[in-house]
Motif scaffolding. Structure first.
Motif, PDB file in Angstrom:
ATOM      1  N   VAL A 147       0.925  -1.075   0.143  1.00 58.75           N
ATOM      2  CA  VAL A 147      -0.065  -0.083   0.058  1.00 58.75           C
ATOM      3  C   VAL A 147       0.816   1.287  -0.010  1.00 58.75           C
ATOM      4  N   ILE A 148       0.746   2.273  -0.961  1.00 59.17           N
ATOM      5  CA  ILE A 148       1.178   3.433  -1.001  1.00 59.17           C
ATOM      6  C   ILE A 148       0.178   4.462  -0.909  1.00 59.17           C
ATOM      7  N   ILE A 149       0.792   5.292   0.407  1.00 60.85           N
ATOM      8  CA  ILE A 149      -0.159   6.306   0.624  1.00 60.85           C
ATOM      9  C   ILE A 149       0.659   7.580   0.187  1.00 60.85           C
ATOM     10  N   LYS A 150       0.078   8.436  -0.512  1.00 64.82           N
ATOM     11  CA  LYS A 150       0.482   9.652  -1.016  1.00 64.82           C
ATOM     12  C   LYS A 150       0.123  10.765  -0.043  1.00 64.82           C
ATOM     13  N   LYS A 151       1.011  11.698   0.196  1.00 65.06           N
ATOM     14  CA  LYS A 151       0.784  12.678   1.298  1.00 65.06           C
ATOM     15  C   LYS A 151       0.965  13.938   0.670  1.00 65.06           C
ATOM     16  N   GLY A 152       0.933  14.016  -0.678  1.00 65.48           N
ATOM     17  CA  GLY A 152       1.154  15.604  -1.438  1.00 65.48           C
ATOM     18  C   GLY A 152       2.328  16.188  -1.196  1.00 65.48           C
ATOM     19  N   GLU A 153       2.456  17.424  -0.530  1.00 68.36           N
ATOM     20  CA  GLU A 153       3.751  17.966  -0.519  1.00 68.36           C
ATOM     21  C   GLU A 153       4.589  17.375   0.597  1.00 68.36           C
ATOM     22  N   HIS A 154       3.720  16.241   1.268  1.00 74.50           N
ATOM     23  CA  HIS A 154       4.616  15.698   2.378  1.00 74.50           C
ATOM     24  C   HIS A 154       5.293  14.544   2.072  1.00 74.50           C
ATOM     25  N   GLY A 155       5.335  14.010   0.963  1.00 74.73           N
ATOM     26  CA  GLY A 155       5.902  12.739   0.279  1.00 74.73           C
ATOM     27  C   GLY A 155       4.902  11.597   0.478  1.00 74.73           C
ATOM     28  N   ALA A 156       5.531  10.285   0.570  1.00 74.26           N
ATOM     29  CA  ALA A 156       4.676   9.336   0.510  1.00 74.26           C
ATOM     30  C   ALA A 156       5.277   8.132   1.366  1.00 74.26           C
ATOM     31  N   VAL A 157       4.315   7.103   1.620  1.00 75.66           N
ATOM     32  CA  VAL A 157       4.727   6.140   2.635  1.00 75.66           C
ATOM     33  C   VAL A 157       4.326   4.938   1.958  1.00 75.66           C
ATOM     34  N   LEU A 158       5.439   3.934   1.968  1.00 77.11           N
ATOM     35  CA  LEU A 158       5.155   2.598   1.343  1.00 77.11           C
ATOM     36  C   LEU A 158       5.013   1.635   2.635  1.00 77.11           C
ATOM     37  N   PHE A 159       3.941   0.900   2.352  1.00 75.97           N
ATOM     38  CA  PHE A 159       3.731  -0.016   3.319  1.00 75.97           C
ATOM     39  C   PHE A 159       3.815  -1.675   2.646  1.00 75.97           C
ATOM     40  N   THR A 160       4.733  -2.531   3.249  1.00 70.67           N
ATOM     41  CA  THR A 160       4.589  -3.814   2.764  1.00 70.67           C
ATOM     42  C   THR A 160       4.168  -4.695   4.150  1.00 70.67           C
ATOM     43  N   GLU A 161       4.358  -6.092   3.883  1.00 71.07           N
ATOM     44  CA  GLU A 161       4.221  -6.832   5.044  1.00 71.07           C
ATOM     45  C   GLU A 161       5.407  -6.326   6.034  1.00 71.07           C
ATOM     46  N   GLY A 162       5.102  -5.967   7.176  1.00 69.68           N
ATOM     47  CA  GLY A 162       6.249  -5.833   8.157  1.00 69.68           C
ATOM     48  C   GLY A 162       7.249  -4.911   7.898  1.00 69.68           C
ATOM     49  N   THR A 163       7.105  -3.998   6.850  1.00 69.75           N
ATOM     50  CA  THR A 163       8.359  -3.016   6.629  1.00 69.75           C
ATOM     51  C   THR A 163       7.190  -1.683   6.320  1.00 69.75           C
ATOM     52  N   HIS A 164       8.022  -0.538   6.346  1.00 68.06           N
ATOM     53  CA  HIS A 164       7.646   0.806   6.238  1.00 68.06           C
ATOM     54  C   HIS A 164       8.606   1.756   5.556  1.00 68.06           C
ATOM     55  N   PHE A 165       8.262   2.485   4.627  1.00 66.99           N
ATOM     56  CA  PHE A 165       9.388   3.024   4.224  1.00 66.99           C
ATOM     57  C   PHE A 165       8.741   4.655   3.939  1.00 66.99           C
ATOM     58  N   SER A 166       9.497   5.882   4.250  1.00 70.35           N
ATOM     59  CA  SER A 166       8.896   7.064   4.315  1.00 70.35           C
ATOM     60  C   SER A 166       9.809   7.731   3.172  1.00 70.35           C
ATOM     61  N   ALA A 167       8.983   8.075   2.194  1.00 70.04           N
ATOM     62  CA  ALA A 167       9.791   9.179   1.239  1.00 70.04           C
ATOM     63  C   ALA A 167       9.660  10.484   1.393  1.00 70.04           C
ATOM     64  N   PRO A 168      10.606  11.431   1.303  1.00 68.06           N
ATOM     65  CA  PRO A 168      10.303  12.550   1.552  1.00 68.06           C
ATOM     66  C   PRO A 168       9.811  13.397   0.174  1.00 68.06           C
ATOM     67  N   SER A 169       9.372  14.754   0.464  1.00 69.20           N
ATOM     68  CA  SER A 169       8.945  15.131  -1.007  1.00 69.20           C
ATOM     69  C   SER A 169      10.113  16.139  -1.292  1.00 69.20           C
TER      70      SER A 169
END
Ligand code: AMP
Length: 305
Positions: free
Chosen positions: A204-226
Protein backbone atom coordinates in the motif's frame (compact mmCIF):
# COMPACT_ATOMS: atom_id res chain seq x y z
CA UNK A 1 17.70 -2.25 -19.35
CA UNK A 2 16.84 0.06 -22.25
CA UNK A 3 13.41 1.60 -22.45
CA UNK A 4 12.32 -0.33 -25.56
CA UNK A 5 13.44 -3.78 -24.37
CA UNK A 6 11.82 -3.58 -20.94
CA UNK A 7 8.43 -5.20 -20.27
CA UNK A 8 5.38 -3.18 -21.28
CA UNK A 9 3.24 -1.20 -18.90
CA UNK A 10 -0.51 -1.29 -19.58
CA UNK A 11 -2.28 1.79 -18.26
CA UNK A 12 -6.06 2.20 -18.18
CA UNK A 13 -7.71 5.38 -16.99
CA UNK A 14 -9.12 8.77 -17.80
CA UNK A 15 -7.99 10.88 -20.74
CA UNK A 16 -9.24 14.39 -20.14
CA UNK A 17 -9.45 18.02 -20.98
CA UNK A 18 -8.91 19.85 -17.70
CA UNK A 19 -9.76 23.41 -16.72
CA UNK A 20 -7.72 24.30 -13.66
CA UNK A 21 -7.18 27.42 -11.58
CA UNK A 22 -4.43 27.78 -8.97
CA UNK A 23 -2.92 30.79 -7.18
CA UNK A 24 -0.27 30.81 -9.97
CA UNK A 25 -2.71 31.05 -12.92
CA UNK A 26 -5.25 29.07 -14.92
CA UNK A 27 -5.68 26.85 -17.98
CA UNK A 28 -8.79 25.98 -19.98
CA UNK A 29 -9.33 22.56 -21.56
CA UNK A 30 -5.70 21.57 -21.21
CA UNK A 31 -4.44 18.03 -21.71
CA UNK A 32 -5.01 15.94 -18.59
CA UNK A 33 -6.47 12.75 -17.23
CA UNK A 34 -5.04 10.14 -14.91
CA UNK A 35 -3.97 7.82 -17.73
CA UNK A 36 -2.26 10.63 -19.60
CA UNK A 37 -0.20 11.85 -16.64
CA UNK A 38 0.80 8.32 -15.65
CA UNK A 39 1.57 7.20 -19.22
CA UNK A 40 3.83 10.16 -19.86
CA UNK A 41 5.67 9.57 -16.58
CA UNK A 42 6.03 5.82 -17.21
CA UNK A 43 7.26 6.46 -20.74
CA UNK A 44 10.52 7.85 -19.36
CA UNK A 45 11.35 4.27 -18.31
CA UNK A 46 9.33 1.69 -20.24
CA UNK A 47 7.11 1.23 -23.31
CA UNK A 48 3.50 2.10 -22.50
CA UNK A 49 0.16 0.84 -23.81
CA UNK A 50 -2.70 3.20 -23.05
CA UNK A 51 -6.37 2.18 -22.84
CA UNK A 52 -9.05 4.84 -22.50
CA UNK A 53 -11.60 6.77 -24.49
CA UNK A 54 -11.77 10.17 -26.14
CA UNK A 55 -14.43 12.00 -28.12
CA UNK A 56 -14.01 13.33 -31.64
CA UNK A 57 -13.27 16.77 -30.16
CA UNK A 58 -9.94 15.60 -28.70
CA UNK A 59 -7.20 17.71 -30.30
CA UNK A 60 -4.86 15.86 -32.68
CA UNK A 61 -1.85 17.68 -31.22
CA UNK A 62 -2.36 15.82 -27.93
CA UNK A 63 -2.39 12.48 -29.73
CA UNK A 64 0.81 13.48 -31.52
CA UNK A 65 2.43 14.35 -28.20
CA UNK A 66 1.53 10.92 -26.75
CA UNK A 67 2.81 9.17 -29.88
CA UNK A 68 6.03 11.19 -29.73
CA UNK A 69 6.65 9.56 -26.33
CA UNK A 70 6.23 6.10 -27.96
CA UNK A 71 2.96 5.48 -26.14
CA UNK A 72 0.97 2.82 -27.99
CA UNK A 73 -2.55 4.17 -28.65
CA UNK A 74 -4.11 1.09 -30.23
CA UNK A 75 -6.25 0.75 -27.09
CA UNK A 76 -7.47 4.35 -27.10
CA UNK A 77 -11.08 4.27 -28.30
CA UNK A 78 -12.47 7.23 -30.22
CA UNK A 79 -16.23 7.61 -29.77
CA UNK A 80 -18.98 9.96 -30.93
CA UNK A 81 -19.47 12.61 -28.27
CA UNK A 82 -17.30 14.80 -26.11
CA UNK A 83 -14.11 13.92 -24.26
CA UNK A 84 -14.20 13.60 -20.46
CA UNK A 85 -13.81 17.00 -18.82
CA UNK A 86 -12.78 17.89 -15.30
CA UNK A 87 -12.56 21.33 -13.80
CA UNK A 88 -11.27 22.32 -10.43
CA UNK A 89 -9.24 24.77 -8.44
CA UNK A 90 -6.59 24.86 -5.74
CA UNK A 91 -6.19 27.45 -3.03
CA UNK A 92 -2.93 28.03 -1.19
CA UNK A 93 -3.33 24.55 0.33
CA UNK A 94 -2.12 22.83 -2.80
CA UNK A 95 -2.77 19.38 -1.34
CA UNK A 96 -6.49 19.89 -1.69
CA UNK A 97 -8.14 19.82 -5.12
CA UNK A 98 -11.61 21.35 -5.20
CA UNK A 99 -13.70 19.84 -7.98
CA UNK A 100 -16.01 22.27 -9.75
CA UNK A 101 -17.36 19.89 -12.39
CA UNK A 102 -16.91 16.34 -13.63
CA UNK A 103 -18.40 15.67 -17.07
CA UNK A 104 -17.98 11.99 -17.80
CA UNK A 105 -19.20 12.42 -21.41
CA UNK A 106 -17.81 9.51 -23.49
CA UNK A 107 -16.76 7.77 -20.26
CA UNK A 108 -20.40 7.23 -19.46
CA UNK A 109 -20.72 4.45 -22.02
CA UNK A 110 -17.08 3.34 -22.02
CA UNK A 111 -16.29 -0.34 -21.71
CA UNK A 112 -12.55 -1.05 -21.73
CA UNK A 113 -11.55 -3.40 -24.56
CA UNK A 114 -8.02 -4.60 -24.02
CA UNK A 115 -6.50 -5.32 -27.46
CA UNK A 116 -5.32 -8.91 -27.91
CA UNK A 117 -1.69 -7.78 -28.10
CA UNK A 118 -1.95 -6.01 -24.71
CA UNK A 119 -3.49 -8.85 -22.73
CA UNK A 120 -0.20 -10.45 -21.74
CA UNK A 121 1.23 -7.15 -20.37
CA UNK A 122 3.25 -7.91 -17.24
CA UNK A 123 2.70 -4.58 -15.51
CA UNK A 124 -0.86 -3.32 -15.26
CA UNK A 125 -1.87 0.01 -13.78
CA UNK A 126 -5.55 0.71 -13.18
CA UNK A 127 -5.41 4.48 -12.97
CA UNK A 128 -8.28 6.57 -11.68
CA UNK A 129 -11.50 5.44 -13.40
CA UNK A 130 -14.81 3.85 -12.42
CA UNK A 131 -13.87 0.79 -10.28
CA UNK A 132 -16.37 -1.36 -12.19
CA UNK A 133 -14.30 -0.69 -15.29
CA UNK A 134 -11.12 -1.49 -13.38
CA UNK A 135 -12.63 -4.92 -12.66
CA UNK A 136 -13.41 -5.43 -16.35
CA UNK A 137 -9.76 -4.76 -17.16
CA UNK A 138 -8.59 -7.33 -14.61
CA UNK A 139 -10.89 -9.88 -16.26
CA UNK A 140 -9.10 -9.36 -19.58
CA UNK A 141 -5.42 -9.50 -18.65
CA UNK A 142 -3.83 -12.93 -18.69
CA UNK A 143 -0.41 -12.88 -17.04
CA UNK A 144 0.28 -9.82 -14.92
CA UNK A 145 3.38 -9.85 -12.72
CA UNK A 146 2.24 -6.74 -10.83
CA UNK A 147 -1.17 -5.05 -10.79
CA UNK A 148 -1.69 -1.60 -9.30
CA UNK A 149 -4.73 0.56 -8.70
CA UNK A 150 -5.59 4.12 -7.82
CA UNK A 151 -8.91 5.84 -7.17
CA UNK A 152 -10.34 9.10 -5.84
CA UNK A 153 -13.00 10.33 -3.43
CA UNK A 154 -15.53 10.64 -6.29
CA UNK A 155 -15.54 6.83 -6.69
CA UNK A 156 -15.16 6.03 -2.98
CA UNK A 157 -18.39 7.91 -2.40
CA UNK A 158 -20.34 6.38 -5.30
CA UNK A 159 -18.79 2.91 -5.84
CA UNK A 160 -17.14 1.86 -2.58
CA UNK A 161 -18.03 -1.84 -2.82
CA UNK A 162 -16.74 -2.14 -6.37
CA UNK A 163 -13.49 -0.50 -5.31
CA UNK A 164 -13.07 -2.93 -2.43
CA UNK A 165 -13.54 -5.73 -4.96
CA UNK A 166 -10.70 -4.16 -6.99
CA UNK A 167 -8.54 -4.16 -3.86
CA UNK A 168 -9.15 -7.89 -3.44
CA UNK A 169 -7.57 -8.46 -6.84
CA UNK A 170 -4.54 -6.14 -7.06
CA UNK A 171 -1.01 -6.28 -5.66
CA UNK A 172 -0.41 -2.58 -5.03
CA UNK A 173 -2.92 0.05 -3.92
CA UNK A 174 -2.19 3.77 -4.21
CA UNK A 175 -4.28 6.23 -2.29
CA UNK A 176 -3.84 9.68 -0.93
CA UNK A 177 -4.02 10.18 2.81
CA UNK A 178 -7.53 11.65 2.83
CA UNK A 179 -8.89 8.83 0.66
CA UNK A 180 -7.29 6.16 2.86
CA UNK A 181 -8.86 7.72 5.95
CA UNK A 182 -12.22 8.03 4.17
CA UNK A 183 -12.19 4.43 2.93
CA UNK A 184 -11.08 2.91 6.23
CA UNK A 185 -12.89 5.33 8.52
CA UNK A 186 -9.87 5.93 10.75
CA UNK A 187 -7.56 8.90 11.37
CA UNK A 188 -4.54 6.55 11.57
CA UNK A 189 -2.76 5.98 8.27
CA UNK A 190 -0.97 2.96 9.69
CA UNK A 191 -4.27 1.38 10.62
CA UNK A 192 -5.73 2.33 7.25
CA UNK A 193 -2.81 0.72 5.40
CA UNK A 194 -3.19 -2.48 7.43
CA UNK A 195 -6.91 -2.55 6.75
CA UNK A 196 -6.33 -2.12 3.01
CA UNK A 197 -3.78 -4.96 3.07
CA UNK A 198 -6.36 -7.19 4.72
CA UNK A 199 -8.56 -6.68 1.67
CA UNK A 200 -5.82 -7.97 -0.64
CA UNK A 201 -2.88 -5.81 -1.75
CA UNK A 202 0.56 -6.84 -0.46
CA UNK A 203 1.75 -3.24 -0.87
CA UNK A 204 0.00 0.00 0.00
CA UNK A 205 1.40 3.38 -0.96
CA UNK A 206 -0.10 6.41 0.70
CA UNK A 207 0.55 9.70 -1.06
CA UNK A 208 0.76 12.72 1.18
CA UNK A 209 1.08 15.44 -1.44
CA UNK A 210 3.74 17.95 -0.49
CA UNK A 211 4.68 15.75 2.48
CA UNK A 212 5.96 12.81 0.46
CA UNK A 213 4.72 9.23 0.38
CA UNK A 214 4.73 6.17 2.62
CA UNK A 215 5.22 2.61 1.39
CA UNK A 216 3.79 -0.21 3.46
CA UNK A 217 4.54 -3.86 2.80
CA UNK A 218 4.13 -6.86 5.10
CA UNK A 219 6.28 -5.94 8.10
CA UNK A 220 8.11 -2.98 6.50
CA UNK A 221 7.55 0.72 6.25
CA UNK A 222 9.40 3.29 4.13
CA UNK A 223 8.86 7.01 4.25
CA UNK A 224 9.93 9.02 1.19
CA UNK A 225 10.40 12.75 1.54
CA UNK A 226 9.00 15.26 -0.87
CA UNK A 227 11.23 17.58 -2.82
CA UNK A 228 11.49 21.10 -1.33
CA UNK A 229 10.07 22.98 -4.30
CA UNK A 230 9.90 26.72 -4.10
CA UNK A 231 7.31 27.07 -6.83
CA UNK A 232 4.28 24.83 -7.28
CA UNK A 233 2.23 26.15 -10.17
CA UNK A 234 -0.26 23.33 -10.70
CA UNK A 235 -0.52 20.17 -8.56
CA UNK A 236 -2.98 18.50 -10.96
CA UNK A 237 -1.77 15.04 -11.93
CA UNK A 238 0.95 14.83 -9.28
CA UNK A 239 -0.46 11.56 -7.94
CA UNK A 240 -0.81 10.03 -11.40
CA UNK A 241 2.68 11.14 -12.37
CA UNK A 242 4.03 9.60 -9.17
CA UNK A 243 2.32 6.30 -10.00
CA UNK A 244 3.44 6.33 -13.63
CA UNK A 245 7.04 6.95 -12.60
CA UNK A 246 6.75 4.17 -10.00
CA UNK A 247 5.40 1.52 -12.36
CA UNK A 248 7.62 2.61 -15.25
CA UNK A 249 10.73 2.24 -13.12
CA UNK A 250 9.61 -1.16 -11.77
CA UNK A 251 8.94 -2.40 -15.32
CA UNK A 252 12.31 -1.13 -16.55
CA UNK A 253 14.08 -3.15 -13.85
CA UNK A 254 11.58 -6.06 -13.86
CA UNK A 255 12.23 -6.31 -10.13
CA UNK A 256 9.40 -6.26 -7.58
CA UNK A 257 11.59 -6.75 -4.50
CA UNK A 258 11.02 -4.43 -1.54
CA UNK A 259 14.30 -2.47 -1.93
CA UNK A 260 13.37 -1.82 -5.56
CA UNK A 261 9.85 -0.70 -4.58
CA UNK A 262 11.58 1.92 -2.41
CA UNK A 263 13.65 3.17 -5.34
CA UNK A 264 10.50 3.26 -7.46
CA UNK A 265 8.75 5.42 -4.84
CA UNK A 266 11.63 7.90 -5.07
CA UNK A 267 11.54 7.89 -8.88
CA UNK A 268 7.78 8.48 -8.70
CA UNK A 269 8.31 11.36 -6.29
CA UNK A 270 11.01 12.76 -8.56
CA UNK A 271 8.72 12.84 -11.59
CA UNK A 272 5.81 14.26 -9.60
CA UNK A 273 8.02 17.05 -8.27
CA UNK A 274 8.77 18.13 -11.83
CA UNK A 275 5.17 17.85 -12.99
CA UNK A 276 3.86 20.38 -10.47
CA UNK A 277 6.32 23.03 -11.62
CA UNK A 278 4.04 23.96 -14.51
CA UNK A 279 0.43 23.59 -15.71
CA UNK A 280 -0.98 20.51 -17.43
CA UNK A 281 1.91 18.45 -18.88
CA UNK A 282 4.05 21.41 -19.88
CA UNK A 283 6.96 20.54 -17.59
CA UNK A 284 6.93 16.91 -18.72
CA UNK A 285 7.35 17.98 -22.34
CA UNK A 286 10.66 19.61 -21.49
CA UNK A 287 11.89 17.08 -18.93
CA UNK A 288 15.14 15.20 -19.65
CA UNK A 289 16.62 11.97 -18.29
CA UNK A 290 19.58 13.89 -16.92
CA UNK A 291 17.27 16.12 -14.89
CA UNK A 292 15.50 13.04 -13.50
CA UNK A 293 18.80 11.43 -12.43
CA UNK A 294 20.07 14.64 -10.87
CA UNK A 295 16.93 15.15 -8.80
CA UNK A 296 16.83 11.46 -7.82
CA UNK A 297 20.33 11.92 -6.36
CA UNK A 298 19.15 15.03 -4.55
CA UNK A 299 16.34 12.98 -3.02
CA UNK A 300 18.96 10.55 -1.74
CA UNK A 301 20.86 13.42 -0.13
CA UNK A 302 17.69 14.87 1.42
CA UNK A 303 16.78 11.55 3.02
CA UNK A 304 20.28 10.64 4.25
CA UNK A 305 21.17 10.71 7.91
P1 AMP B 1 -4.58 13.86 -9.52
O1 AMP B 1 -4.27 15.31 -9.42
O2 AMP B 1 -3.33 13.02 -9.71
O3 AMP B 1 -5.43 13.33 -8.43
O4 AMP B 1 -5.45 13.63 -10.84
C1 AMP B 1 -5.89 14.66 -11.67
C2 AMP B 1 -6.52 14.10 -12.93
O5 AMP B 1 -7.62 13.24 -12.60
C3 AMP B 1 -7.06 15.20 -13.80
O6 AMP B 1 -6.26 15.32 -14.96
C4 AMP B 1 -8.50 14.79 -14.10
O7 AMP B 1 -8.78 14.83 -15.48
C5 AMP B 1 -8.62 13.37 -13.58
N1 AMP B 1 -9.93 13.12 -12.94
C6 AMP B 1 -10.65 13.99 -12.17
N2 AMP B 1 -11.80 13.40 -11.76
C7 AMP B 1 -11.82 12.14 -12.26
C8 AMP B 1 -12.74 11.04 -12.17
N3 AMP B 1 -13.89 11.11 -11.47
N4 AMP B 1 -12.42 9.88 -12.82
C9 AMP B 1 -11.26 9.80 -13.51
N5 AMP B 1 -10.36 10.79 -13.62
C10 AMP B 1 -10.62 11.96 -13.01
Amino acid sequence: MSRSSSPHVLIVGSVALDSVRTPAGAVEEALGGAAVYSSIAASFFAPVRLVGVIGRDFPAEHLNFLRSRSIDLQGLQVEEGETFRWSGFYDFDINQAHTLATHLNVFERFRPRIPEAYRSSRYVFLANIDPELQLEVLDQVTAPKLTLCDTMNFWLESKRDAFIEVLRRVDVAFMNDAEARQLCETPSLVRAARRIMEWGPTTVIIKKGEHGAVLFTEGTHFSAPSYPLVEVRDPTGAGDTFEGGFIGYIASTDDVSEPNLRRAVVYGSTLASFNVEDFSLERMRRLTHDEIQERYREFQRIAFF
